[in-house]
Design an enzyme around this catalytic site. Structure first.
Site, mmCIF file in Angstrom:
data_model
loop_
_atom_site.group_PDB
_atom_site.id
_atom_site.type_symbol
_atom_site.label_atom_id
_atom_site.label_comp_id
_atom_site.label_asym_id
_atom_site.label_seq_id
_atom_site.Cartn_x
_atom_site.Cartn_y
_atom_site.Cartn_z
ATOM 1 N N CYS A 53 54.545 39.804 42.573
ATOM 2 C CA CYS A 53 53.590 39.918 41.482
ATOM 3 C C CYS A 53 53.282 41.393 41.281
ATOM 4 O O CYS A 53 54.094 42.248 41.611
ATOM 5 C CB CYS A 53 52.326 39.112 41.780
ATOM 6 S SG CYS A 53 51.467 39.649 43.274
ATOM 7 N N ALA A 54 52.112 41.699 40.779
ATOM 8 C CA ALA A 54 51.796 43.091 40.467
ATOM 9 C C ALA A 54 51.636 43.948 41.715
ATOM 10 O O ALA A 54 51.838 45.160 41.674
ATOM 11 C CB ALA A 54 50.511 43.158 39.638
#
Length: 729
Positions: free
Chosen positions: A26-27
């Site tokens: 993810c980020a």
């Protein structure tokens, strides 16, 4: 350490590609579903420079890397055996999980799939939403001019939502005139709405892939409901009706509700959830040679009508119901909604429970044109960013923490990502929780009470402020959250009493430049495998604690040491290049290569080159004349600066700091002059062995960088035998 090396080390700690069944990111985190958690060396991963934290959640091992995550992930994809483990995919041969592994409950797995379905889209969604934020800001500034709406008010032209003249035909005519006047900006508007409008197709693909189905079939199902062929059916709807009678069963008409599926989230998720088991069933009953044609054909034939008739309407009504519930609560007590959202995010983010709210935000944006959840959530973000800014200001004596906090604050304020702050600082100093919660709750409650709404999906940062309207009212709430948290940490600090005491002890054991102009550094606990910047990092000019010396003659007494005049220490730079300095062993035992020390920090010579000793004696003596520059309270190590300018660290055992001084008897004090052969400390073999700690004793030249080379001897040594050979530059 570069990204490729980080990836290799992390992959080794995960048990290699053969232990990975699902791999994505993810980020801020690598998200790995392992076949066996027992094969994961969590400690090894934590010791990789750049790894902020490791979380076990939802059956995943999540490695928190902050803003490096995508670069490291891409490098890991290039490693042998990993290329088949694509984002959200299962590696060939890795499908069978360890039967002894405990599976997460269905609620956890549902949230896991939901978040994994959003993550691949997030990159494009945030990028396009920032473009939408720009257009909204330009509209607010009046760049596109004004018009008079149906209420007779002069308002700014709204390219995003169109004119409001109270008549559909008039609205269409004015919108076409705007399109003629601002053709370029409508092209940019198309770019900004691309992901939001076609979200069902993207989510259909990512959700199908995550569940093990064909991602393009997953995309085709919601795409069918966005074609002109399906949408055109609304042209034949009877006036006032919202459905067609598709066919009759007996006397019962089967209704086909003609909703707009643009931007919808839940219908493609539910369709993908049915596609995965349907594909598996079809592959069992259809010959392998026919899979490519008939599996997708039959899947689409079944699921497109089923989605149009049941799954789609149910998903739309569910999303609308959730949105209406939040809207109802927001109408009754907006301040309460804002306070709860801002306050609970601190606990939701580590658990991954904030991802379902993203679906609600996107649904609100598509259904209502605005969202009221994202704006108070920003108060949590800015409270965290304010806190780490305060920590960066206060952490004067901790260079590593200050760098971590500064980087987290900058990436947060500009990128809107809170995980580097959360895992790099907040969870490390848990007493700061109230310092975040109080201003976040106040700021969030005020933002909602003032009616601030978001008009684009974005991670809340300084750059995305224009997405929230009205901007001045939003800025007030953010300022309360940011400066409130920063003031809190500046006033009350960030360390608990125990952490503050530990920091003070470390500073006290880190002497400044001594009278002879020598350099000193901290000699502190060196925990096995742990980063040791605070233990060995130089306090001046990059040097490190340690003792180095000339060949030592044994038999000197302590009394003679006290009577000896203190000579000025020689600088390594004063020698001719190639001069050899021999260092005698400080302990009787067997010398081994430093690489064999059972500690990765020592073995990798991160604190300096040298050798190690498996001691048979129990007395540590000074290998040459010099000065004691560090004696940690635990008594397990001593730092010396020898008169020839070399610095030495003698560290008795591994992890022996945990004994708290038990089994050690230090005979000297910091600042004391010592002579060759003088006893520095004694230790008890039995106590150390009983505690389970290795006796291996590293002897390091910690200012190695000032010399051309440092070589360690091997074999049996006494306190008159050479153990180190130092060559000057």
């Amino acid at each position: 350490m570069n990204n490729s090396e980080m990836g290799k080390k992390i992959l080794e700690g995960l048990g290699g590609p053969e232990n990975i069944s699902h791999f994505t990111h993810c980020a801020t985190r690598l998200r790995v579903t392992p076949k066996s958690k027992a094969a994961i060396d969590k400690k090894a991963i934590e010791n990789v420079p750049g790894v902020l934290s490791i979380i076990e959640q939802s059956g995943q091992t999540q490695v928190v890397l902050g803003d490096k995550v995508e670069a490291v992930y891409n490098e890991m994809q290039k490693l042998p055996g990993v290329s088949g483990v694509g984002e959200g995919s299962v590696a060939a041969g890795n499908e069978v999980a360890d039967p002894n592994e405990k599976k997460a409950n269905w609620i956890t797995r549902t949230f896991d799939v939901l978040s994994d379905s959003f993550r691949p889209v997030l990159w494009a969604l945030l990028g396009s939403s920032m473009i939408l934020t720009l257009i909204v800001l330009l509209q607010q500034l009046g760049v596109f001019g004004t018009y008079t709406n149906f209420a007779g008010e002069v308002v700014n032209k709204d390219l995003v939502n169109g004119p409001k003249l109270g008549d559909a035909a008039l609205n269409a005519d004015m919108l076409n005139s705007w399109r003629t006047e601002y053709t370029f900006w409508f092209l940019i508007l198309a770019a900004s709405l691309s992901v939001l409008n076609f979200m069902p197709i993207m989510i259909g693909a990512t959700a199908a892939k995550r569940l093990g189905a064909n991602m393009w079939v997953g995309a085709a199902i919601p795409a069918a409901l966005m074609t002109d062929a399906f949408r055109g059916l609304s042209e034949i709807l009877p006036e006032g009706a919202n459905h067609l009678d598709l066919f009759h069963i007996g006397g019962w008409a089967v209704p086909l509700y003609l909703f707009s599926y643009t931007g919808q989230i839940f219908p493609p998720l539910f369709a993908a959830a049915l596609l995965a088991p349907l594909e598996r069933f079809l592959k069992k009953i259809i010959p392998t040679m026919l899979h490519m044609v008939f599996v997708p054909m039959i899947s689409i034939l079944i699921l497109v009508p089923l989605t149009a008739l049941v799954i789609g309407p149910f998903g739309i009504l569910l999303g609308q119901g959730i949105s209406d519930l939040f809207g109802w609560l927001n109408d009754i007590a907006p301040w309460l909604v804002g306070a709860v959202i801002a306050g609970t995010y601190l606990f939701m983010v580590p658990l991954g429970l904030h991802w379902p709210l993203n679906a609600v935000m996107i649904n609100n944006l598509q259904t209502n044109g605005f969202d009221f959840i994202q704006s108070p959530m920003a108060a949590y973000n800015f409270a965290v960013f304010g806190l780490v800014t305060g920590v960066a200001i206060r952490a004067k004596h901790d260079k590593e923490l200050r760098q971590t906090a500064t980087g987290a604050a900058v990436s947060g304020l500009l990128g809107g990502i809170s995980e580097p702050s959360l895992y790099g600082v907040v969870l490390r100093y848990k007493r700061v929780f109230p310092l975040i919660l109080v201003p976040a709750v106040i700021g969030g409650a005020l933002i909602s009470a003032l009616g601030v709404k978001s008009y684009a999906f974005a991670f809340t940062s300084l750059l995305s402020i224009p997405a929230m309207q009205p901007i001045p009212l939003f800025a007030i709430g953010l300022a309360i959250a940011y400066f409130g948290a920063m003031a809190g940490v500046l006033i009350f600090g960030y360390e608990s009493k125990a952490q503050a005491a530990e920091s003070r002890a470390k500073r006290e054991n880190a002497p400044a430049i001594d009278a002879e102009g020598g350099e000193a550094a901290v000699v502190d606990t060196v925990e096995s495998g742990a980063p040791v910047a605070h233990e060995s990092e130089v306090l001046h000019s990059g040097a490190r604690t340690a003792t180095a010396g000339t060949a030592a003659a044994t038999g000197a007494t302590a009394s003679s040491a006290s009577a000896t005049a203190a000579p000025v220490a020689t600088s390594p730079d004063s020698y001719e290049a190639g001069t050899v300095l021999d260092i005698a062993s400080p302990i009787v035992g067997r010398a081994i290569p430093l690489s064999e020390v059972p500690d990765p920090i020592f073995a990798a010579a991160k604190l300096g080159k040298g050798a190690a000793i498996e001691p048979t004696g129990n007395t540590v003596v000074a290998p040459a004349d010099g000065k004691v520059i560090a004696t940690p309270a635990s008594g397990h190590a001593v730092g010396l600066k020898l008169d020839n300018g070399a610095e030495l660290l003698i560290h008795v055992g591994i992890d022996t700091v945990n004994l708290g001084g038990e089994g050690f008897d230090v005979k000297v004090k910091k600042g004391e002059r010592v002579t060759a052969g003088q006893t520095l400390l004694t230790f008890d073999h039995d106590i150390i062995k009983k505690a389970g700690y290795p006796l291996t004793t590293p002897v390091l030249v910690t200012n190695t960088v000032k010399f051309d080379d440092v070589e360690g001897a091997t074999g049996d040594v006494t306190q008159s035998d050479k153990i180190l050979k130092i060559t000057t530059k």
